[in-house]
Scaffold this motif. Structure first.
Motif, PDB file in Angstrom:
ATOM      1  N   SER A   1       0.872  -1.133   0.250  1.00  0.00           N
ATOM      2  CA  SER A   1       0.177  -0.124  -0.124  1.00  0.00           C
ATOM      3  C   SER A   1       0.679   1.764  -0.326  1.00  0.00           C
ATOM      4  CB  SER A   1      -0.572   0.261   1.524  1.00  0.00           C
ATOM      5  OG  SER A   1      -1.346  -0.706   1.383  1.00  0.00           O
TER       6      SER A   1
ATOM      7  N   ARG B   1      -9.715  -0.928  -4.514  1.00  0.00           N
ATOM      8  CA  ARG B   1      -8.351  -1.140  -4.476  1.00  0.00           C
ATOM      9  C   ARG B   1      -8.008   0.468  -3.867  1.00  0.00           C
ATOM     10  NH1 ARG B   1      -4.348  -2.274  -7.574  1.00  0.00           N
ATOM     11  NH2 ARG B   1      -5.280  -1.903  -9.564  1.00  0.00           N
TER      12      ARG B   1
ATOM     13  N   ASN C   1      -4.525   0.448  -2.698  1.00  0.00           N
ATOM     14  CA  ASN C   1      -3.827  -0.717  -1.593  1.00  0.00           C
ATOM     15  C   ASN C   1      -4.014  -1.700  -2.602  1.00  0.00           C
ATOM     16  OD1 ASN C   1      -4.385   0.664   1.212  1.00  0.00           O
ATOM     17  ND2 ASN C   1      -6.515   0.444   1.246  1.00  0.00           N
ATOM     18  N   SER C   2      -3.538  -3.251  -2.034  1.00  0.00           N
ATOM     19  CA  SER C   2      -3.397  -4.312  -2.691  1.00  0.00           C
ATOM     20  C   SER C   2      -2.672  -3.652  -4.299  1.00  0.00           C
ATOM     21  CB  SER C   2      -4.550  -4.177  -3.301  1.00  0.00           C
ATOM     22  OG  SER C   2      -5.170  -5.229  -2.521  1.00  0.00           O
ATOM     23  N   LEU C   3      -2.104  -3.429  -4.213  1.00  0.00           N
ATOM     24  CA  LEU C   3      -0.490  -2.612  -5.440  1.00  0.00           C
ATOM     25  C   LEU C   3      -0.415  -3.812  -6.749  1.00  0.00           C
ATOM     26  CD1 LEU C   3       0.876   0.673  -3.527  1.00  0.00           C
ATOM     27  CD2 LEU C   3      -0.752   0.596  -5.716  1.00  0.00           C
TER      28      LEU C   3
ATOM     29  N   GLN D   1      -5.238   6.836  -1.522  1.00  0.00           N
ATOM     30  CA  GLN D   1      -4.880   5.731  -0.848  1.00  0.00           C
ATOM     31  C   GLN D   1      -5.403   4.531  -1.324  1.00  0.00           C
ATOM     32  OE1 GLN D   1      -3.609   4.998   2.636  1.00  0.00           O
ATOM     33  NE2 GLN D   1      -3.857   3.169   2.537  1.00  0.00           N
TER      34      GLN D   1
ATOM     35  N   ARG E   1       0.010   5.404   0.341  1.00  0.00           N
ATOM     36  CA  ARG E   1      -0.825   6.904   0.406  1.00  0.00           C
ATOM     37  C   ARG E   1      -0.471   7.798  -0.184  1.00  0.00           C
ATOM     38  NH1 ARG E   1      -2.652  10.734   5.766  1.00  0.00           N
ATOM     39  NH2 ARG E   1      -5.360  10.730   4.712  1.00  0.00           N
TER      40      ARG E   1
END
Length: 122
Positions: A15, A65, A82-84, A80, A17
């Protein structure tokens, strides 16, 4: 005037940000957006948020995501992530819309930040 930050190198599944601050503290009544551009590709829409944060819009390939949010008091927009995935690797740009509502077209946006680089390793 738009200063993006938070990019970096992350492993797949990780993740990050991103933040984008508007140093002029204007655009509180404008929608904001995030776009990205990979080498050899055109800049593409990622996410946008309306002037009051009440409406958000996401590209299909990041839906579920990524989350866009904004702090009007700080004149800052966040992304934000996530789960890149490796395919998320790109330079990410924030932008100020010409209107209060969300939009996906580049021409909808009047001001652009300098970009922050995100690299996702497999």
């Amino acid at each position: 005037q738009l200063q993006a930050s938070g990019g970096g190198l992350v492993q797949a599944g990780g993740s990050l940000r991103l933040s984008c601050a508007n140093s002029r503290r204007t655009a509180s009544n404008n929608a904001l957006g995030w776009f990205r551009q990979s080498p050899g590709k055109e800049r593409e829409f990622v996410a946008s948020i309306s002037w009051n944060g009440g409406i958000t819009d996401y590209a299909d390939n990041v839906q579920g995501r990524f989350t866009i949010s904004r702090d009007r008091a700080k004149s800052t927009v966040y992304l934000q992530m996530n789960s890149l995935k490796p395919e998320d690797t790109a330079v990410y740009y924030c932008a100020v819309s010409r209107s209060a509502v969300t939009g996906r077209g580049l021409s909808n946006y009047a001001y652009w930040g300098q970009g922050t680089e995100v690299t996702v390793s497999s």
